[in-house]
Design a protein around this motif. Structure first.
Motif, PDB file in Angstrom:
ATOM      1  N   LEU A  35       0.956  -1.121  -0.069  1.00 40.40           N
ATOM      2  CA  LEU A  35      -0.130   0.104  -0.064  1.00 40.40           C
ATOM      3  C   LEU A  35       0.560   1.201   0.000  1.00 40.40           C
ATOM      4  CD1 LEU A  35      -2.880  -0.939   2.533  1.00 40.40           C
ATOM      5  CD2 LEU A  35      -3.072  -0.544   0.107  1.00 40.40           C
ATOM      6  N   ILE A 178      -5.202   3.351   4.152  1.00 42.35           N
ATOM      7  CA  ILE A 178      -6.375   3.322   3.432  1.00 42.35           C
ATOM      8  C   ILE A 178      -7.168   4.358   3.378  1.00 42.35           C
ATOM      9  CG2 ILE A 178      -8.589   2.261   4.180  1.00 42.35           C
ATOM     10  CD1 ILE A 178      -6.889   0.134   3.216  1.00 42.35           C
ATOM     11  N   TYR A 179      -6.977   5.468   4.381  1.00 41.50           N
ATOM     12  CA  TYR A 179      -7.831   6.642   4.190  1.00 41.50           C
ATOM     13  C   TYR A 179      -7.042   7.471   3.103  1.00 41.50           C
ATOM     14  CZ  TYR A 179      -9.157  11.157   5.070  1.00 41.50           C
ATOM     15  OH  TYR A 179      -9.560  12.633   5.164  1.00 41.50           O
TER      16      TYR A 179
END
Length: 199
Positions: A35, A178-179
């Motif tokens: 990520l 993720i945000y």
């Protein structure tokens, strides 16, 4: 078997951690690293933020690889062998403390350099930086406890289960990514309402 092969075999036999939580943390490292590099590619046009996340991604990659390979074990074994071969084994404690101080100083200098270079965007990654600070505390305790640093050993005694720190830091970075990647991107794509005409 040659001496080098025997040395590597002994290192690999001592490295790694096969506990359930260790594998959970290793898997989380893999996810967070993927990520973080995806997000780094996404923001490559923003140089200060890109530099900050390149540094964070590299740090996470190093921590993730070391989770199962335990390079500190390799360094300790290599250092002890060299100390024995050169006759410095009687000064082992001093060398160990000096190595810990050098590694800590280099890490501090690198962190300070990144923070100064990226100070304009620190507020845009404050959640991820909070998680990274927890990981750095975990790293300090691990290095300090190995090299016999009293402060680190006291912290390890107080915290009791320091791998919970590692899991907490990773979880915070994962949530922030993720945000940043998904939720923040959606928020930017939402159409802005036109301001009501003044009467």
């Amino acid at each position: 078997m040659s001496r080098l092969e025997d040395f590597i075999a002994r290192w690999l036999s001592r490295s790694g951690d096969a506990t359930f939580w260790s594998w959970v943390i290793t898997f989380l490292y893999a996810v967070v690293i993927i990520l973080s590099f995806l997000y780094t590619r996404k923001i490559r046009g923003d140089k200060p933020l890109h530099l900050l996340w390149m540094a964070l991604s590299t740090f996470l990659l190093a921590m993730g690889v070391n989770k199962q390979l335990d390079f500190q074990t390799l360094l300790i074994m290599g250092g002890r062998y060299l100390a024995w071969k050169t006759g410095f084994i009687r000064y082992g404690w001093v060398i160990q403390m000096a190595a810990g101080a050098i590694i800590s100083s280099l890490c501090f200098a690198a962190i300070l350099y990144i923070l100064i270079r990226c100070r304009s965007v620190l507020n845009r990654a404050k959640t991820a930086l909070a998680g990274t600070a927890i990981l750095l505390l975990f790293l300090f305790i691990r290095i300090g406890s190995i090299t016999g640093l009293r402060t680190a050993m006291i912290l390890q005694y107080i915290i009791f289960h320091i791998h919970a720190l590692e899991l907490l830091g990773l979880t915070i970075i994962f949530a922030s990514l993720i945000y940043y990647i998904f939720l923040d991107a959606k928020k930017e794509q939402l159409p802005h309402r036109e301001a009501a005409p003044e009467l």
